[in-house]
Motif scaffolding. Structure first.
Motif, PDB file in Angstrom:
ATOM      1  N   VAL A  79       0.875  -1.185   0.000  1.00  0.00           N
ATOM      2  CA  VAL A  79       0.000   0.000   0.000  1.00  0.00           C
ATOM      3  C   VAL A  79       0.909   1.230   0.000  1.00  0.00           C
ATOM      4  CG1 VAL A  79      -1.767   1.270   1.283  1.00  0.00           C
ATOM      5  CG2 VAL A  79      -1.804  -1.228   1.278  1.00  0.00           C
ATOM      6  N   ALA A  80       0.564   2.241  -0.802  1.00  0.00           N
ATOM      7  CA  ALA A  80       1.388   3.458  -0.829  1.00  0.00           C
ATOM      8  C   ALA A  80       0.531   4.666  -1.158  1.00  0.00           C
ATOM      9  CB  ALA A  80       2.499   3.308  -1.865  1.00  0.00           C
ATOM     10  N   LEU A  81       1.042   5.829  -0.807  1.00  0.00           N
ATOM     11  CA  LEU A  81       0.414   7.104  -1.183  1.00  0.00           C
ATOM     12  C   LEU A  81       1.411   7.876  -2.033  1.00  0.00           C
ATOM     13  CD1 LEU A  81      -1.308   8.259   2.125  1.00  0.00           C
ATOM     14  CD2 LEU A  81      -2.463   7.914  -0.081  1.00  0.00           C
ATOM     15  N   TYR A  82       1.027   8.154  -3.285  1.00  0.00           N
ATOM     16  CA  TYR A  82       1.897   8.911  -4.191  1.00  0.00           C
ATOM     17  C   TYR A  82       1.176  10.185  -4.610  1.00  0.00           C
ATOM     18  CZ  TYR A  82       4.633  10.267  -8.232  1.00  0.00           C
ATOM     19  OH  TYR A  82       5.402  10.986  -9.122  1.00  0.00           O
TER      20      TYR A  82
ATOM     21  N   PHE B 180       3.319  -5.750   3.633  1.00  0.00           N
ATOM     22  CA  PHE B 180       3.347  -6.955   4.462  1.00  0.00           C
ATOM     23  C   PHE B 180       3.689  -8.120   3.551  1.00  0.00           C
ATOM     24  CE2 PHE B 180       2.009 -10.813   6.399  1.00  0.00           C
ATOM     25  CZ  PHE B 180       2.499 -10.669   7.688  1.00  0.00           C
ATOM     26  N   SER B 181       4.826  -8.773   3.828  1.00  0.00           N
ATOM     27  CA  SER B 181       5.239  -9.919   3.029  1.00  0.00           C
ATOM     28  C   SER B 181       4.744 -11.202   3.683  1.00  0.00           C
ATOM     29  CB  SER B 181       6.757  -9.956   2.900  1.00  0.00           C
ATOM     30  OG  SER B 181       7.110 -11.196   2.327  1.00  0.00           O
ATOM     31  N   GLN B 182       4.149 -12.072   2.862  1.00  0.00           N
ATOM     32  CA  GLN B 182       3.621 -13.342   3.377  1.00  0.00           C
ATOM     33  C   GLN B 182       4.649 -14.467   3.302  1.00  0.00           C
ATOM     34  OE1 GLN B 182       0.239 -14.199   0.907  1.00  0.00           O
ATOM     35  NE2 GLN B 182      -0.886 -12.348   1.490  1.00  0.00           N
ATOM     36  N   ILE B 183       5.913 -14.127   3.085  1.00  0.00           N
ATOM     37  CA  ILE B 183       6.932 -15.174   2.870  1.00  0.00           C
ATOM     38  C   ILE B 183       6.895 -16.235   3.971  1.00  0.00           C
ATOM     39  CG2 ILE B 183       9.436 -15.586   2.974  1.00  0.00           C
ATOM     40  CD1 ILE B 183       9.807 -13.249   1.075  1.00  0.00           C
ATOM     41  N   ASP B 184       6.805 -15.808   5.231  1.00  0.00           N
ATOM     42  CA  ASP B 184       6.816 -16.786   6.329  1.00  0.00           C
ATOM     43  C   ASP B 184       5.616 -17.732   6.263  1.00  0.00           C
ATOM     44  OD1 ASP B 184       9.146 -15.764   7.264  1.00  0.00           O
ATOM     45  OD2 ASP B 184       8.215 -14.446   8.757  1.00  0.00           O
ATOM     46  N   LEU B 185       4.500 -17.210   5.772  1.00  0.00           N
ATOM     47  CA  LEU B 185       3.273 -17.998   5.654  1.00  0.00           C
ATOM     48  C   LEU B 185       3.434 -19.132   4.627  1.00  0.00           C
ATOM     49  CD1 LEU B 185       0.176 -17.982   6.436  1.00  0.00           C
ATOM     50  CD2 LEU B 185      -0.171 -16.501   4.466  1.00  0.00           C
ATOM     51  N   HIS B 186       4.123 -18.809   3.517  1.00  0.00           N
ATOM     52  CA  HIS B 186       4.223 -19.766   2.415  1.00  0.00           C
ATOM     53  C   HIS B 186       5.473 -20.649   2.486  1.00  0.00           C
ATOM     54  CE1 HIS B 186       0.829 -17.836   0.477  1.00  0.00           C
ATOM     55  NE2 HIS B 186       1.410 -16.668   0.647  1.00  0.00           N
TER      56      HIS B 186
ATOM     57  N   ILE C  86      -3.584   0.413   4.983  1.00  0.00           N
ATOM     58  CA  ILE C  86      -4.089   1.708   4.469  1.00  0.00           C
ATOM     59  C   ILE C  86      -4.063   2.743   5.601  1.00  0.00           C
ATOM     60  CG2 ILE C  86      -6.109   2.934   3.551  1.00  0.00           C
ATOM     61  CD1 ILE C  86      -6.799   0.365   1.979  1.00  0.00           C
ATOM     62  N   ARG C  87      -4.510   2.318   6.797  1.00  0.00           N
ATOM     63  CA  ARG C  87      -4.467   3.252   7.950  1.00  0.00           C
ATOM     64  C   ARG C  87      -3.029   3.664   8.236  1.00  0.00           C
ATOM     65  NH1 ARG C  87      -8.134  -0.520  10.391  1.00  0.00           N
ATOM     66  NH2 ARG C  87     -10.236   0.179   9.902  1.00  0.00           N
ATOM     67  N   GLN C  88      -2.110   2.693   8.150  1.00  0.00           N
ATOM     68  CA  GLN C  88      -0.692   2.974   8.437  1.00  0.00           C
ATOM     69  C   GLN C  88      -0.112   4.023   7.478  1.00  0.00           C
ATOM     70  OE1 GLN C  88       1.738  -0.613   8.702  1.00  0.00           O
ATOM     71  NE2 GLN C  88       3.584   0.559   8.212  1.00  0.00           N
TER      72      GLN C  88
ATOM     73  N   GLU D 281       1.340   7.689   8.394  1.00  0.00           N
ATOM     74  CA  GLU D 281       2.735   8.055   8.079  1.00  0.00           C
ATOM     75  C   GLU D 281       2.807   9.309   7.222  1.00  0.00           C
ATOM     76  OE1 GLU D 281       4.887   4.735   6.388  1.00  0.00           O
ATOM     77  OE2 GLU D 281       4.592   3.576   8.229  1.00  0.00           O
ATOM     78  N   ALA D 282       1.842   9.459   6.321  1.00  0.00           N
ATOM     79  CA  ALA D 282       1.866  10.617   5.414  1.00  0.00           C
ATOM     80  C   ALA D 282       1.204  11.839   6.048  1.00  0.00           C
ATOM     81  CB  ALA D 282       1.157  10.257   4.109  1.00  0.00           C
TER      82      ALA D 282
END
Ligand SMILES: Nc1ncnc2c1ncn2[C@@H]1O[C@H](COP(=O)(O)OP(=O)(O)OP(=O)(O)O)[C@@H](O)[C@H]1O
Ligand SMILES: [Mg+2]
Length: 341
Positions: free
Chosen positions: A15-18, A30-36, A59-61, A65-66
């Motif tokens: 998620v990002a705000l540009y 959030f990376s799901q690497i540990d999950l998979h 999205i809230r984060q 931050e912005a």
């Protein structure tokens, strides 16, 4: 124009705000690497469910931050393909629901266009036209880029993508998922020249690639080591280095050929494998010899992220494009079908 970007095509919720005037304001992943990891690869159903959990908190984060609030957002960009359909649907439905609630436009972004434009977020962005090498988990493509949406496919992999070859080879050697960074890490300690692997399809003309034979060659070499009682860490590093060097040199030979063929001297590399340091160095040397340059994104923006989707969506929104209120995603989607700006 402030654009919220959502990426959910595979195993990363991005998620990002540009902002078109102020640039990138915030991005979160959030990376799901540990999950998979336990399964040695991405499990689509688990990926979709996890995107559902992560999306709204992220999205809230980024808003926090912005220092922005929801009513500051002018439009939403989301990945509409190619990718895992269930995962894509999470981002698309979230984006369309928020766009409807906030009465703002939404646009579906092509994931590979996002990767391709990610280097535009850096301090020295490339200028059109250029040749792009897209090297990710699902794609290996050489593309002539004359502008946003002006893409001519020059060549692509006939079987495994480069990232897929890294991942599958690593798995065969008993390394963790994802295999690219693991092999790169081992290769740093490899002894050059102990093993030499083939450079597939470089002995004939053309810009297509094939990496599946290289994977088998690597497995056979590693098995021969083990059969002779040598499963040492050093041998694993030597095999990893030989594999990485074969991929890097093959990509470098084809990129040089593509630059010669198009008469261009600007090369952009994008996608997860473009984070590979050996590849970057090799392409820097090659383009320098042609009095050209190679451009790439910071490592975090080589793999999947929301920033590239917010940026690509913003360019298309500024040109007046947006989606109808419908949730449509595409598992397969040739980039050449995109409209030019
Ligand atoms: N340093 C590295 N060296 C080699 N490969 C790497 C490196 N870092 C990441 N990769 C590879 O990059 C891939 C992930 O990149 P990316 O997130 O762009 O792919 P994807 O989103 O799964 O595929 P696509 O973008 O084609 O849909 C994985 O295959 C991973 O092994
Ligand atoms: Mg990707």
């Amino acid at each position: 124009m402030l654009v919220l970007g959502l990426e959910t095509s595979c195993d990363e919720t991005g998620v990002a705000l540009y902002d078109s005037e102020r640039g990138l304001l915030a991005d979160a992943l959030f990376s799901q690497i540990d999950l998979h990891r336990a399964y040695g690869g991405v499990v689509p159903e688990l990926a979709s469910r996890d995107h559902v959990k992560r999306m709204l908190p992220l999205i809230r984060q980024v808003l926090n931050e912005a220092g922005c609030v929801a009513t500051d957002i002018d439009a939403i960009a989301y990945t509409a393909g190619p990718g895992l359909v269930g995962a894509l649907l999470v981002g698309a439905s979230c984006a369309q629901a928020l766009a409807f609630a906030w009465d703002i436009p939404a646009i579906g972004v092509h994931h590979m266009e996002g990767h391709l434009l990610a280097p535009m977020l850096e301090s020295t962005p490339p200028a059109f036209p250029f040749v792009a090498l897209l090297v990710s988990g699902g794609h290996t493509q050489l593309v002539r880029v004359d502008g946003i949406g002006q893409y001519q496919l020059l060549g692509e992999s006939l079987d495994d993508a480069a990232g897929e070859a890294f991942d599958k080879t690593a798995k065969l050697m008993g390394l963790r998922y994802p295999g690219g960074p693991e092999i790169a890490r081992l290769a740093e300690r490899g002894i050059p020249g102990r093993f030499v692997f083939p450079r597939p399809m470089t002995d004939r003309p053309g810009l297509d690639f094939s990496f599946s034979g290289l994977k088998t060659f690597t497995l056979n070499t590693w098995q021969q080591c083990q059969d002779s009682g040598d499963d040492s860490e050093q041998s694993r590093c030597d095999v990893a280095l030989a594999f990485q060097l074969a991929v890097v040199e093959t990509l470098t030979i084809k990129c040089r050929r593509a630059l010669k063929q198009t008469g261009l001297n600007s090369l952009v590399i994008a996608g997860g494998v473009s984070a590979n340091r050996a590849l970057r160095t090799s392409l820097e040397d090659m383009t320098a010899a042609l009095k050209g340059n190679v451009f790439y994104a910071r490592p975090a923006f080589c793999t999947d992220n929301g920033a590239m989707i917010a940026y690509a969506g913003c360019q298309r929104l500024l040109a007046g494009q947006h989606e109808e209120l419908a949730i449509t995603v595409q598992a397969r989607w040739p980039m050449e079908q995109l409209p030019a700006l």
